[in-house]
Design a protein around this motif. Structure first.
Motif, short mmCIF file in Angstrom:
data_model
loop_
_atom_site.label_atom_id
_atom_site.label_comp_id
_atom_site.label_asym_id
_atom_site.label_seq_id
_atom_site.Cartn_x
_atom_site.Cartn_y
_atom_site.Cartn_z
N UNK A 9 0.81 -1.21 0.00
CA UNK A 9 0.00 0.00 0.00
C UNK A 9 0.85 1.26 0.00
N UNK A 10 1.93 1.25 0.80
CA UNK A 10 2.81 2.41 0.86
C UNK A 10 3.55 2.60 -0.46
N UNK A 11 4.04 1.51 -1.03
CA UNK A 11 4.78 1.60 -2.29
C UNK A 11 3.92 2.14 -3.42
N UNK A 12 2.67 1.71 -3.45
CA UNK A 12 1.77 2.12 -4.53
C UNK A 12 0.94 3.35 -4.19
N UNK A 13 1.22 3.92 -3.00
CA UNK A 13 0.51 5.11 -2.53
C UNK A 13 -1.01 4.90 -2.55
N UNK A 14 -1.41 3.74 -2.01
CA UNK A 14 -2.82 3.40 -1.90
C UNK A 14 -3.31 3.78 -0.52
N UNK A 15 -4.37 4.54 -0.44
CA UNK A 15 -4.95 4.91 0.86
C UNK A 15 -5.66 3.69 1.43
N UNK A 16 -5.34 3.35 2.68
CA UNK A 16 -5.99 2.21 3.32
C UNK A 16 -6.09 2.47 4.82
N UNK A 17 -7.01 1.74 5.45
CA UNK A 17 -7.20 1.85 6.90
C UNK A 17 -6.32 0.78 7.55
N UNK A 18 -5.26 1.21 8.22
CA UNK A 18 -4.28 0.27 8.78
C UNK A 18 -4.91 -0.61 9.86
N UNK A 19 -5.82 -0.06 10.65
CA UNK A 19 -6.46 -0.84 11.70
C UNK A 19 -7.31 -1.96 11.10
N UNK A 20 -8.08 -1.65 10.07
CA UNK A 20 -8.93 -2.66 9.44
C UNK A 20 -8.09 -3.69 8.69
N UNK A 21 -7.02 -3.25 8.06
CA UNK A 21 -6.13 -4.19 7.38
C UNK A 21 -5.49 -5.13 8.38
N UNK A 22 -5.12 -4.60 9.53
CA UNK A 22 -4.50 -5.43 10.57
C UNK A 22 -5.49 -6.48 11.09
N UNK A 23 -6.71 -6.05 11.38
CA UNK A 23 -7.73 -6.99 11.88
C UNK A 23 -8.01 -8.06 10.83
N UNK A 24 -8.08 -7.65 9.57
CA UNK A 24 -8.30 -8.61 8.49
C UNK A 24 -7.18 -9.64 8.43
N UNK A 25 -5.95 -9.17 8.58
CA UNK A 25 -4.81 -10.09 8.56
C UNK A 25 -4.83 -11.01 9.77
N UNK A 26 -5.18 -10.47 10.92
CA UNK A 26 -5.20 -11.27 12.15
C UNK A 26 -6.24 -12.39 12.08
N UNK A 27 -7.38 -12.12 11.45
CA UNK A 27 -8.47 -13.10 11.40
C UNK A 27 -8.46 -13.96 10.14
N UNK A 28 -7.63 -13.66 9.16
CA UNK A 28 -7.82 -14.26 7.84
C UNK A 28 -7.68 -15.78 7.82
N UNK A 29 -6.90 -16.34 8.76
CA UNK A 29 -6.76 -17.80 8.82
C UNK A 29 -7.35 -18.41 10.09
N UNK A 30 -8.02 -17.62 10.90
CA UNK A 30 -8.57 -18.17 12.14
C UNK A 30 -9.70 -19.15 11.88
N UNK A 31 -10.28 -19.10 10.68
CA UNK A 31 -11.28 -20.09 10.33
C UNK A 31 -10.72 -21.50 10.22
N UNK A 32 -9.41 -21.63 10.21
CA UNK A 32 -8.76 -22.94 10.19
C UNK A 32 -8.68 -23.56 11.58
N UNK A 33 -8.89 -22.77 12.61
CA UNK A 33 -8.70 -23.24 13.98
C UNK A 33 -9.97 -23.87 14.54
N UNK A 34 -9.83 -24.83 15.44
CA UNK A 34 -11.02 -25.49 16.01
C UNK A 34 -12.02 -24.52 16.62
N UNK A 35 -11.53 -23.46 17.22
CA UNK A 35 -12.44 -22.53 17.90
C UNK A 35 -13.41 -21.86 16.93
N UNK A 36 -12.96 -21.55 15.74
CA UNK A 36 -13.79 -20.81 14.78
C UNK A 36 -14.31 -21.66 13.63
N UNK A 37 -13.83 -22.88 13.50
CA UNK A 37 -14.21 -23.70 12.35
C UNK A 37 -15.64 -24.22 12.47
N UNK A 38 -16.38 -24.12 11.39
CA UNK A 38 -17.75 -24.68 11.32
C UNK A 38 -17.68 -26.05 10.68
#
Length: 216
Positions: free
Chosen positions: A50-79
């Motif tokens: 994002x910084x290299x391409x000068x793309x405006x983004x919400x760092x907090x939302x990007x961080x949360x998205x990254x933190x949760x993106x694979x949690x669906x693989x875990x027993x706690x969140x898996x359906x």
């Protein structure tokens, strides 16, 4: 071993808010060390793009998205019946709903996580969606590897080590959906099932068309 979160890595500030701290704790609690380090590297690679391409983004939302993106693989969140991307997206949506964020924000993060394994769609959506897809692809298959200097790559890996990632990640992904391999149909994850299950038979879209109940 997971250590204290640094304030910045490779020139990228790690968002530090109530929401991001809680997201980090959930990732630490329910994810493995492999998924933790992968998720943080994904955020950093995404943010750098994002910084290299000068793309405006919400760092907090990007961080949360990254933190949760694979949690669906875990027993706690898996359906038992949804693909892991949707499980992770649903978990993130409920998490952010609990913080009173608006519906548009919830949908943005949901889309980012649900589409992070869909390279034909994610790059053409909102910044956070496209950047998360980029960060995942860079960490998993090295897409865009040459666009980062060796110094930047080494700084990120020093803070969030790969730890044999190439050898470990396929079994780690498979563990997240081996109880529901049918949910990988139409995604890149079907290749993981085929790799890990000797007798696995992929569903074929052409067969589905030709054997549909329609007469013609």
């Amino acid at each position: 071993m997971i250590t204290q979160m640094p304030k910045a890595v490779a020139g990228i500030k790690i968002p530090d808010s109530t929401i991001t701290r809680q997201a980090t704790e959930l990732l630490r609690e329910h994810g493995s060390e492999l998924l933790y380090n992968h998720s943080l590297r994904t955020f950093l690679f995404a943010a750098l793009n994002g910084e290299q391409k000068k793309i405006a983004y919400d760092a907090e939302l990007l961080y949360v998205s990254a933190a949760f993106h694979d949690l669906g693989l875990t027993p706690h969140y898996s359906s038992p019946d949804k693909c892991f991307e949707v499980d992770g997206a649903n978990a993130a949506r409920e998490f952010l709903r609990g913080h009173g964020l608006p519906a548009q924000t919830l949908q943005l993060v949901w889309d980012a996580i649900a589409l992070h394994t869909v390279p034909g769609v994610a790059p053409y959506k909102e910044a956070e969606v496209a950047l998360l897809n980029y960060g995942v692809a860079l960490d998993v298959v090295g897409k865009g590897y040459e666009q980062l200097s060796e110094a930047v790559r080494e700084d990120i890996i020093r803070h969030f080590p790969r730890g044999g990632f190439k050898a470990k990640v396929i079994p780690a992904f498979f563990d997240g959906f081996k109880h529901k391999p049918e949910t990988t149909y139409g995604t890149i994850n079907v290749d993981i099932c085929a790799f890990m299950m000797p007798n696995f038979e992929k569903k074929n879209f052409c067969d589905a068309i030709l054997h549909s109940p329609w007469s013609e």
